[in-house]
Design a protein around this motif. Structure first.
Motif, PDB file in Angstrom:
ATOM      1  N   LEU A   9       0.834  -1.205   0.000  1.00 41.63           N
ATOM      2  CA  LEU A   9       0.000   0.000   0.000  1.00 41.63           C
ATOM      3  C   LEU A   9       0.869   1.257   0.000  1.00 41.63           C
ATOM      4  O   LEU A   9       0.579   2.216  -0.714  1.00 41.63           O
ATOM      5  CB  LEU A   9      -0.922  -0.019   1.218  1.00 41.63           C
ATOM      6  CG  LEU A   9      -1.994   1.053   1.314  1.00 41.63           C
ATOM      7  CD1 LEU A   9      -2.920   1.005   0.113  1.00 41.63           C
ATOM      8  CD2 LEU A   9      -2.785   0.873   2.590  1.00 41.63           C
ATOM      9  N   ILE A  10       1.940   1.240   0.756  1.00 39.21           N
ATOM     10  CA  ILE A  10       2.852   2.393   0.799  1.00 39.21           C
ATOM     11  C   ILE A  10       3.550   2.567  -0.545  1.00 39.21           C
ATOM     12  O   ILE A  10       3.633   3.686  -1.068  1.00 39.21           O
ATOM     13  CB  ILE A  10       3.863   2.234   1.949  1.00 39.21           C
ATOM     14  CG1 ILE A  10       3.142   2.362   3.292  1.00 39.21           C
ATOM     15  CG2 ILE A  10       4.982   3.256   1.836  1.00 39.21           C
ATOM     16  CD1 ILE A  10       3.984   1.995   4.487  1.00 39.21           C
ATOM     17  N   VAL A  11       4.037   1.475  -1.129  1.00 40.93           N
ATOM     18  CA  VAL A  11       4.703   1.560  -2.433  1.00 40.93           C
ATOM     19  C   VAL A  11       3.733   2.062  -3.488  1.00 40.93           C
ATOM     20  O   VAL A  11       4.064   2.943  -4.292  1.00 40.93           O
ATOM     21  CB  VAL A  11       5.307   0.196  -2.832  1.00 40.93           C
ATOM     22  CG1 VAL A  11       5.754   0.193  -4.282  1.00 40.93           C
ATOM     23  CG2 VAL A  11       6.463  -0.155  -1.918  1.00 40.93           C
ATOM     24  N   ALA A  12       2.514   1.540  -3.507  1.00 42.91           N
ATOM     25  CA  ALA A  12       1.506   1.980  -4.472  1.00 42.91           C
ATOM     26  C   ALA A  12       1.184   3.460  -4.278  1.00 42.91           C
ATOM     27  O   ALA A  12       1.030   4.205  -5.251  1.00 42.91           O
ATOM     28  CB  ALA A  12       0.247   1.135  -4.350  1.00 42.91           C
ATOM     29  N   SER A  13       1.107   3.911  -3.038  1.00 42.28           N
ATOM     30  CA  SER A  13       0.824   5.319  -2.749  1.00 42.28           C
ATOM     31  C   SER A  13       1.948   6.210  -3.259  1.00 42.28           C
ATOM     32  O   SER A  13       1.696   7.272  -3.845  1.00 42.28           O
ATOM     33  CB  SER A  13       0.634   5.529  -1.245  1.00 42.28           C
ATOM     34  OG  SER A  13      -0.476   4.804  -0.773  1.00 42.28           O
ATOM     35  N   ILE A  61      -7.064   9.265  -7.281  1.00 46.27           N
ATOM     36  CA  ILE A  61      -6.599   7.885  -7.432  1.00 46.27           C
ATOM     37  C   ILE A  61      -6.085   7.345  -6.094  1.00 46.27           C
ATOM     38  O   ILE A  61      -6.354   6.202  -5.722  1.00 46.27           O
ATOM     39  CB  ILE A  61      -5.531   7.788  -8.528  1.00 46.27           C
ATOM     40  CG1 ILE A  61      -6.158   8.135  -9.879  1.00 46.27           C
ATOM     41  CG2 ILE A  61      -4.896   6.400  -8.567  1.00 46.27           C
ATOM     42  CD1 ILE A  61      -5.162   8.313 -10.997  1.00 46.27           C
ATOM     43  N   LEU A  62      -5.359   8.188  -5.356  1.00 49.41           N
ATOM     44  CA  LEU A  62      -4.842   7.771  -4.054  1.00 49.41           C
ATOM     45  C   LEU A  62      -5.980   7.483  -3.073  1.00 49.41           C
ATOM     46  O   LEU A  62      -5.957   6.479  -2.356  1.00 49.41           O
ATOM     47  CB  LEU A  62      -3.916   8.853  -3.487  1.00 49.41           C
ATOM     48  CG  LEU A  62      -3.209   8.525  -2.188  1.00 49.41           C
ATOM     49  CD1 LEU A  62      -2.253   7.357  -2.384  1.00 49.41           C
ATOM     50  CD2 LEU A  62      -2.468   9.745  -1.669  1.00 49.41           C
ATOM     51  N   VAL A  67      -9.491   3.754  -0.056  1.00 51.28           N
ATOM     52  CA  VAL A  67     -10.869   3.329   0.224  1.00 51.28           C
ATOM     53  C   VAL A  67     -11.047   1.871  -0.184  1.00 51.28           C
ATOM     54  O   VAL A  67     -11.639   1.080   0.569  1.00 51.28           O
ATOM     55  CB  VAL A  67     -11.880   4.243  -0.504  1.00 51.28           C
ATOM     56  CG1 VAL A  67     -13.278   3.639  -0.498  1.00 51.28           C
ATOM     57  CG2 VAL A  67     -11.900   5.621   0.130  1.00 51.28           C
ATOM     58  N   GLY A  68     -10.537   1.499  -1.340  1.00 44.54           N
ATOM     59  CA  GLY A  68     -10.627   0.107  -1.768  1.00 44.54           C
ATOM     60  C   GLY A  68      -9.941  -0.836  -0.800  1.00 44.54           C
ATOM     61  O   GLY A  68     -10.459  -1.911  -0.488  1.00 44.54           O
ATOM     62  N   MET A  69      -8.782  -0.440  -0.288  1.00 43.58           N
ATOM     63  CA  MET A  69      -8.071  -1.278   0.680  1.00 43.58           C
ATOM     64  C   MET A  69      -8.850  -1.387   1.988  1.00 43.58           C
ATOM     65  O   MET A  69      -8.969  -2.471   2.557  1.00 43.58           O
ATOM     66  CB  MET A  69      -6.674  -0.715   0.930  1.00 43.58           C
ATOM     67  CG  MET A  69      -5.874  -1.534   1.911  1.00 43.58           C
ATOM     68  SD  MET A  69      -5.652  -3.250   1.427  1.00 43.58           S
ATOM     69  CE  MET A  69      -4.227  -3.106   0.408  1.00 43.58           C
ATOM     70  N   LEU A  70      -9.388  -0.270   2.447  1.00 44.65           N
ATOM     71  CA  LEU A  70     -10.141  -0.303   3.705  1.00 44.65           C
ATOM     72  C   LEU A  70     -11.426  -1.115   3.575  1.00 44.65           C
ATOM     73  O   LEU A  70     -11.791  -1.860   4.488  1.00 44.65           O
ATOM     74  CB  LEU A  70     -10.449   1.119   4.164  1.00 44.65           C
ATOM     75  CG  LEU A  70      -9.245   1.941   4.615  1.00 44.65           C
ATOM     76  CD1 LEU A  70      -9.649   3.378   4.868  1.00 44.65           C
ATOM     77  CD2 LEU A  70      -8.608   1.328   5.850  1.00 44.65           C
ATOM     78  N   VAL A  71     -12.119  -0.988   2.453  1.00 56.28           N
ATOM     79  CA  VAL A  71     -13.365  -1.738   2.252  1.00 56.28           C
ATOM     80  C   VAL A  71     -13.076  -3.235   2.176  1.00 56.28           C
ATOM     81  O   VAL A  71     -13.785  -4.042   2.806  1.00 56.28           O
ATOM     82  CB  VAL A  71     -14.083  -1.252   0.974  1.00 56.28           C
ATOM     83  CG1 VAL A  71     -15.188  -2.205   0.557  1.00 56.28           C
ATOM     84  CG2 VAL A  71     -14.630   0.143   1.192  1.00 56.28           C
ATOM     85  N   THR A  72     -12.035  -3.608   1.454  1.00 53.91           N
ATOM     86  CA  THR A  72     -11.723  -5.036   1.372  1.00 53.91           C
ATOM     87  C   THR A  72     -11.154  -5.577   2.673  1.00 53.91           C
ATOM     88  O   THR A  72     -11.317  -6.757   2.980  1.00 53.91           O
ATOM     89  CB  THR A  72     -10.730  -5.331   0.221  1.00 53.91           C
ATOM     90  OG1 THR A  72      -9.563  -4.560   0.409  1.00 53.91           O
ATOM     91  CG2 THR A  72     -11.357  -5.006  -1.120  1.00 53.91           C
ATOM     92  N   ALA A  73     -10.510  -4.732   3.457  1.00 49.80           N
ATOM     93  CA  ALA A  73      -9.980  -5.187   4.752  1.00 49.80           C
ATOM     94  C   ALA A  73     -11.102  -5.485   5.740  1.00 49.80           C
ATOM     95  O   ALA A  73     -10.960  -6.346   6.602  1.00 49.80           O
ATOM     96  CB  ALA A  73      -9.031  -4.135   5.326  1.00 49.80           C
TER      97      ALA A  73
END
Length: 77
Positions: A9-13, A61-62, A67-73
């Motif tokens: 997530l950090i690398v993607a950000s 995009i960020l 949001v996508g990461m939090l929803v899937t988590a």
């Protein structure tokens, strides 16, 4: 799940924010309006202010990434 994939997530950000940094560096070289959409023949038919393209687009995009990461988590399946 976020702890497990935090480094991804950090690398993607960071990768998403690189265009913003480049846009800030070359700000004076950018035109005031930038083509954002092209028709089927390749002619630009949509334009945006350079501030929108440099700051808003990477930010949206960020936010979508996080949001996508939090929803899937939150999904326990």
């Amino acid at each position: 799940m976020i702890k497990k994939n935090l480094w991804k997530l950090i690398v993607a950000s960071v990768v998403i924010l690189i265009p913003m940094l480049v846009g800030i560096i070359i700000w004076d070289l950018l035109p005031e309006t930038i083509a954002t959409h092209w028709d089927a023949s390749g002619e630009p038919d949509g334009f945006s202010n350079k501030a929108v393209m440099v700051f808003l687009m990477p930010s949206v995009i960020l936010v979508l990434l996080w949001v996508g990461m939090l929803v899937t988590a939150r999904d326990h399946k």
